[in-house]
Design a protein around this motif. Structure first.
Motif: not given
Length: 501
Positions: A27-33, A51-55, A81-83, A349-351
Motif C-alpha cells: 500500500t505504501v512504497d516509500n522505501g521504508k521498512p 518513529g517515522d522511519r518505518v511504515n 508483505e511486511c519486513d 530486528a529494525l537494525c
C-alpha cells in the motif's frame, strides 16, 4: 467461521502467486521498512524506536477486544508483505501460527514478545473464577466416561512375544539417566525416583512368553481365554486393560491383565514394544485393587540402550501432554523491565532490516529504555513506602508480571485471558469480604472492560473504583491523539499509590 476465513486467506495468497511475483503490491512504497504489530504495546514500542522511519501498522482495531480478535484477509496481506512482524504469542494469537505456516515467511523478521522474557503460567488465585476449570473437568469426565464401544477387543495374540522384566535395568544403573531426567521435573531426588520405579515395576516372574492362545512361565504353558477389558484411570489418562484367564495349570497365574497404551486390535508399534503385565490367582478385581503396581516388560531382544531410549521417549510424550495443557500469561509487557527486554529485541530486528538507520534506532532504544527504568523506579517507590501489598480487581487480572515484579498479592474475579464477564455471586462476595477484612481503599478495573462488577464492589464496600491500565489496547480517541504506553503507565503510578498507601 474461522475455517471460512482461512479458506479466503489461502485463496487470496494463491491468486497473488498466480498473477505475478507472488508478492502483493504494498500500500505504501516509500522505501521504508514495513512493520506490522498485532496489538498496542508492540505498536508503541516499535513507534518509540523507529518513529517515522518505518511504515507502521497495528492490526488490532482501537477499542477492540484483543482476546477475540480475528484477522481479515487484508491483515494477512499486510503480514505477508511486511519486513518485521511483532505479536505476543499467547492464546490470543493462536491464529498467527496458522497464518505464518500458510506463507513463505523466510524474509520476515518475526518477533514473538513472549520469547523475549521469562514467561509464567497463568495463575488462578483464591476466590477467582476459572472458566477453563469447568472445561478441564468436563474433559476429564469425557475420559472417565469413555464409551466401551469405542474400545476394540484384543485377542491374546496382540501381546504375543517373549517378554522380560525391566527391573534388572532399573537396578544396575542402565537407566539412571532417565531417573535424573524425571527428578528434574519433580521435587524428588534421582534416588527417590529410582526406588519408586523399582517398587512399581516389581514382579515375581522375570520372563514369560505369550503365544496366540497361551501364556508360558519357566517352560509351563497354560491356555488363556479373553475376558474383556476394564477402563482404568491414571496420571496418563484413562486406558483399557485387557483381561485373560488361564485354565488353572499349576505354575502359571490364573488371571492376567495387559496394557500397551493402546486400544486398537492388532496394534503395531514402530518403537521398541513394551507392555505392562499384572497377574494373580484370586480375581481380576484383586489385581486392579493393588496400588502402585504397573510391572513393565520389554521384548527379550531389547538392549539396555533400547530400554533407556523407550523410557525417555515415553517421559517426553508425557511432558509434551502437560506442556500443551499449560496456558502461559501473555501480558508480558506489564512489567517495565519486561517491556525493556522486548524493546531491545524489536530494536535489533529494525537494525537488521534497515542498517542505514541502525544508529538512530539504537539511540532511541537507549533513551526509551531509560524512561522505562524511571517508570520502574516510580512503581518500586510506591511499593517500598506502602502500608499494604494487596490489590483487588473487580475484573480480569492481566497484571501477573507486574505483581511479580513488585511483590504484590492480588485478588481478582478472572484471570487475564478469561473470556468470562459475569462472575458468580460467590466470587463477588469473596472480593467484597477481602476488601472489608483488609480495609483496602480501592477496587481496580481494566481498560475497555465491563465495569459493572467493580461498581457493585465499590458500592458495597465504600471503596473507590479506579482504572489500572494494562495497555493491551486503547480507544479510538486515544489512538488518534497519539497516546503512548509510557503515558498510560505513568498514570497508573498515583492510582497504585492510592490503593496501597
Amino acid at each position: 467461521m474461522k475455517r471460512l476465513l482461512f479458506m479466503i486467506i489461502a485463496l487470496s495468497l494463491s491468486v497473488c502467486a498466480l498473477f505475478g511475483s507472488g508478492r502483493i503490491q504494498r500500500t505504501v512504497d516509500n522505501g521504508k521498512p514495513d512493520v506490522v504489530a498485532v496489538n498496542f504495546p508492540a505498536y508503541d514500542f516499535a513507534r518509540q524506536i523507529a518513529g517515522d522511519r518505518v511504515n507502521l501498522t497495528m492490526l488490532l482495531p482501537p477499542g477492540a477486544e484483543s482476546h477475540s480478535f480475528e484477522p481479515t484477509p487484508r491483515d494477512i496481506i499486510r503480514i505477508q508483505e511486511c519486513d518485521v512482524f511483532i505479536y505476543t504469542g499467547g492464546e490470543s494469537d493462536v491464529w498467527v501460527d496458522r497464518i505464518l505456516d500458510s506463507m513463505d515467511s523466510s524474509k520476515i523478521r518475526i518477533i514473538r514478545m513472549m520469547d523475549a522474557v521469562d514467561v509464567v503460567v497463568e495463575e488462578i488465585v483464591e476466590g477467582m473464577e476459572d472458566d477453563e476449570h469447568e472445561h478441564d473437568h468436563e474433559h476429564e469426565h469425557e475420559h472417565a466416561e469413555l464409551n466401551p464401544a469405542d474400545v476394540e477387543d484384543r485377542p491374546l495374540s496382540d501381546f504375543s512375544g517373549n517378554w522380560k522384566t525391566s527391573v534388572p535395568y532399573l537396578t544396575d544403573g542402565s537407566v539412571d539417566a532417565y531417573f535424573e531426567h524425571a527428578a528434574e521435573e519433580s521435587d524428588m531426588t534421582p534416588a527417590d525416583v529410582k526406588a519408586m520405579y523399582i517398587n512399581m515395576m516389581r514382579t515375581d516372574y522375570p520372563t514369560f512368553t505369550v503365544a496366540s492362545d497361551s501364556i508360558a512361565i519357566n517352560g509351563v504353558s497354560a491356555k488363556a481365554t479373553y475376558k474383556g477389558f476394564k477402563l482404568v484411570e491414571s496420571d496418563h489418562g484413562v486406558s483399557p486393560w485387557y483381561m485373560y484367564e488361564t485354565d488353572g495349570t499349576a505354575g502359571v497365574p490364573k488371571y492376567w491383565v495387559f496394557n500397551d497404551h493402546g486400544h486398537e486390535a492388532g496394534r503395531q508399534e514402530e518403537e521398541i514394544v513394551h507392555i505392562h503385565a499384572l497377574y494373580g490367582d484370586e480375581s481380576f478385581d484383586a489385581i486392579f485393587s493393588i496400588e502402585d503396581w504397573a510391572a513393565m516388560y520389554f521384548d527379550d531382544s531389547a538392549t539396555a540402550d533400547d530400554i533407556l531410549a523407550a523410557m525417555m521417549h515415553h517421559e517426553e510424550e508425557h511432558e509434551e501432554e502437560h506442556e500443551e495443557e499449560r496456558e502461559y500469561d501473555e501480558h508480558v509487557w506489564t512489567s517495565p523491565q519486561n517491556a525493556k527486554r522486548i524493546v531491545r529485541v524489536i530494536a535489533n530486528a529494525l537494525c537488521e532490516v534497515d542498517s542505514a538507520n541502525a544508529a538512530v534506532f539504537r539511540q532511541n532504544m537507549d533513551a526509551y529504555s531509560a524512561q522505562l527504568d524511571e517508570l520502574d523506579k516510580e512503581f518500586q517507590a510506591v511499593v517500598n513506602n506502602a502500608k499494604r501489598k494487596t490489590i483487588v480487581f473487580g475484573d480480569r487480572f492481566p497484571f501477573r508480571y507486574f505483581a511479580d515484579a513488585y511483590g504484590l498479592t492480588y485478588f481478582a474475579a478472572f484471570p487475564g485471558c478469561s473470556t468470562e464477564t459475569e462472575p458468580s455471586a460467590a466470587t463477588v462476595a469473596f472480593l467484597i469480604d477481602k476488601i472489608k477484612a483488609e480495609k483496602i481503599p480501592v477496587v481496580f478495573h481494566i481498560e475497555l472492560g465491563n465495569e459493572r462488577m467493580a461498581d457493585t464492589i465499590a458500592e458495597e464496600t465504600g471503596t473507590k473504583k479506579l482504572l489500572l491500565h494494562a495497555s493491551h489496547n486503547i480507544t479510538k480517541q486515544e489512538f488518534d491523539r497519539g497516546v503512548t504506553f509510557l503515558e498510560l503507565q505513568k498514570a497508573n503510578v498515583p492510582r497504585l499509590r492510592e490503593a496501597l498507601w
